[in-house]
Design a protein around this motif. Structure first.
Motif, short mmCIF file in Angstrom:
data_model
loop_
_atom_site.label_atom_id
_atom_site.label_comp_id
_atom_site.label_asym_id
_atom_site.label_seq_id
_atom_site.Cartn_x
_atom_site.Cartn_y
_atom_site.Cartn_z
N GLN A 131 -7.00 7.31 -7.23
CA GLN A 131 -6.26 6.38 -6.49
C GLN A 131 -6.36 6.15 -5.09
OE1 GLN A 131 -2.03 7.03 -7.73
NE2 GLN A 131 -1.89 6.45 -5.43
N PRO A 132 -5.95 5.30 -4.39
CA PRO A 132 -6.04 5.18 -3.01
C PRO A 132 -4.43 5.25 -2.70
CG PRO A 132 -6.17 2.78 -3.51
CD PRO A 132 -6.28 3.84 -4.91
N ALA A 133 -4.12 5.71 -1.38
CA ALA A 133 -2.68 5.63 -0.97
C ALA A 133 -1.69 5.88 -1.81
CB ALA A 133 -2.64 4.08 -0.49
N GLU A 134 -1.70 7.40 -2.04
CA GLU A 134 -0.46 8.04 -2.84
C GLU A 134 0.64 8.12 -1.64
OE1 GLU A 134 2.58 10.18 -4.29
OE2 GLU A 134 1.21 11.12 -2.76
N GLU A 135 0.14 8.40 -0.62
CA GLU A 135 1.16 9.30 0.32
C GLU A 135 2.32 8.32 0.72
OE1 GLU A 135 1.76 12.10 0.70
OE2 GLU A 135 0.03 13.21 0.56
N PHE A 136 2.08 7.05 1.21
CA PHE A 136 3.13 5.90 1.49
C PHE A 136 2.94 4.67 0.84
CE2 PHE A 136 2.03 8.82 5.23
CZ PHE A 136 2.97 9.54 5.05
N GLY A 137 1.44 4.34 0.39
CA GLY A 137 1.38 2.97 0.14
C GLY A 137 1.14 2.47 -1.09
N GLY A 138 1.53 3.26 -2.11
CA GLY A 138 1.84 2.79 -3.58
C GLY A 138 0.48 2.22 -3.87
N GLY A 139 -0.51 3.16 -3.68
CA GLY A 139 -1.95 2.71 -4.11
C GLY A 139 -1.92 2.65 -5.65
N GLY A 140 -1.28 3.29 -6.28
CA GLY A 140 -1.14 3.32 -7.93
C GLY A 140 -0.76 2.29 -8.20
#
Ligand SMILES: [Zn+2]
Ligand SMILES: [Zn+2]
Length: 384
Positions: A131-140
């Motif tokens: 998945q993308p963007a785990e850190e801030f972007g809510g990619g999940g």
């Protein structure tokens, strides 16, 4: 089952170091996603790309016998941090680094995928989720909105995150809430600017900010259950640029962390009350806003127990750390666990720099165990 994992781990270590050298920030993980997809193709799989932005998904069909469909998830994104590790494979991208170990997580899941795709010694099927963007972007969350579970049915989902401070290679599980909910908040105070020598002619916005911060600290100390984990942190105050001017306005910001969504709603309501209260008391205008944020990550009891029991039977009772507290960090795997039963496990990374620290480097020594744990969980849960 683990005969040739050592050699596989050495290969996966090379992948990890390549990924470490080439980190990418959230939603622009294009080279990373392409690298992952290429590796999956080289294992004979047919990855789908572009889910939720840059997400990659591939399915490994098992031996044809009936079994569950099990999702295994890891993350593609790095952080906006300037690396200070001085390792030979340091980031080539200025101001970007893998400081959360997602490079190692990808290497572990790719290693397990290679072996599982070669052997197919399991019933049902495995869904690999990068998945993308785990850190801030809510990619999940974005992958789910993009049809992740409609297109790739999963009966259960699992995630593994390395965790400094837990003994190297040990797997730890927390029942129930394992990672916190987080919401960022902003308070904008509109007072009345004045000469610092005549404070009575204005409305002191800085004094209002101080009252608000003190009252929020008192919410935690006096208004919430001491057993419930609640954090309100003020992390920014912006106001003023002179010695003899009381500023007209102040911006205060921070974060709320809780281990239940009900506690989060309760704290937000109390902060709204305090914001209204200081405005009335001081006769100024305030606006209080709370941004959306990740929900609590909650492990499902029987899936967590099943995964830990499988790890214990494969690696021995001492391979599992049972005394582990929840963490007040956040995790957007929470969205997947809100959709499907499953568990989020910690893999101890031992005595290394903390996550998100510029000196952090994922320890290659745990890759072999990580591959083994992924294979164990995958085989046990597809057959459960
Ligand atoms: Zn992180
Ligand atoms: Zn992380």
């Amino acid at each position: 089952m683990f005969d040739d994992i050592g050699m596989l781990a050495r290969e996966a270590t090379e992948w990890r170091r390549h990924l470490h050298e080439n980190p990418e920030l959230q939603f622009v993980e294009t080279d990373t996603a392409a690298y992952v997809a290429d590796k999956l193709r080289s294992f004979g799989l047919e990855p789908e790309t572009g889910l939720g932005g840059t997400g990659v998904v591939a399915v490994i069909e098992g031996n044809g016998l009936a079994g569950k469909s099990i999702g295994l998830r890891c993350e593609l994104d790095a952080l906006p941090i300037e690396e200070q590790t001085n390792v030979s494979y340091s980031s080539r991208r200025s101001g970007v680094m893998h400081a959360c170990g997602h490079d190692g997580h990808m290497a572990m899941l790719l290693g397990a995928a290679k072996k599982l795709a070669a052997d197919r010694e399991f019933p049902g099927r495995i869904v690999l989720i990068f998945q993308p963007a785990e850190e801030f972007g809510g990619g999940g969350e974005k992958m789910i909105a993009d049809g992740l579970f409609d297109r790739f049915d999963c009966d259960e989902v699992y995630g593994i995150h390395n965790m400094p401070g837990i003994e190297s290679g040990k797997v730890a599980g927390v029942s129930g809430a394992v990672m916190a909910a987080a919401r960022a908040w902003d308070l904008k105070i509109e007072g009345k600017g004045a000469h610092a020598g005549w404070p009575h002619t204005g409305i002191d916005s800085i004094a209002v900010a101080m009252d608000f911060v003190s009252a929020c600290n008192a919410i935690v100390a006096r208004e919430t259950d001491p057993i419930a984990a609640v954090v309100i942190s003020t992390t920014q105050i912006h106001a003023g640029n002179n010695y003899n001017v009381i500023p007209q306005s102040v911006h205060v910001g921070g974060t709320i962390r809780t281990l239940s969504d009900a506690a989060m709603a309760d704290v937000i309501a109390r902060m709204q009350r305090v914001a209204r209260g200081v405005a009335i008391t001081k006769g100024c205008e305030v606006t209080f806003d709370v941004q959306s944020g990740y929900p609590v990550t909650v492990n499902h009891g029987s899936q967590l127990a099943g995964a830990l029991a499988a790890v214990q039977s494969a690696f021995g009772n001492e391979a599992v750390e049972t005394e582990c507290d929840p963490k007040m960090g956040t995790e957007d795997f929470s969205y997947m666990l809100n959709e499907k039963p499953g568990a989020y496990l910690f893999l101890g990374s031992g005595d290394v720099a903390p996550l998100h620290n510029p000196s952090y480097d994922f320890p290659d020594g745990i890759i072999e165990r990580g591959i083994g744990v992924w294979m164990t969980v995958a085989k046990a849960r597809t057959a459960a």
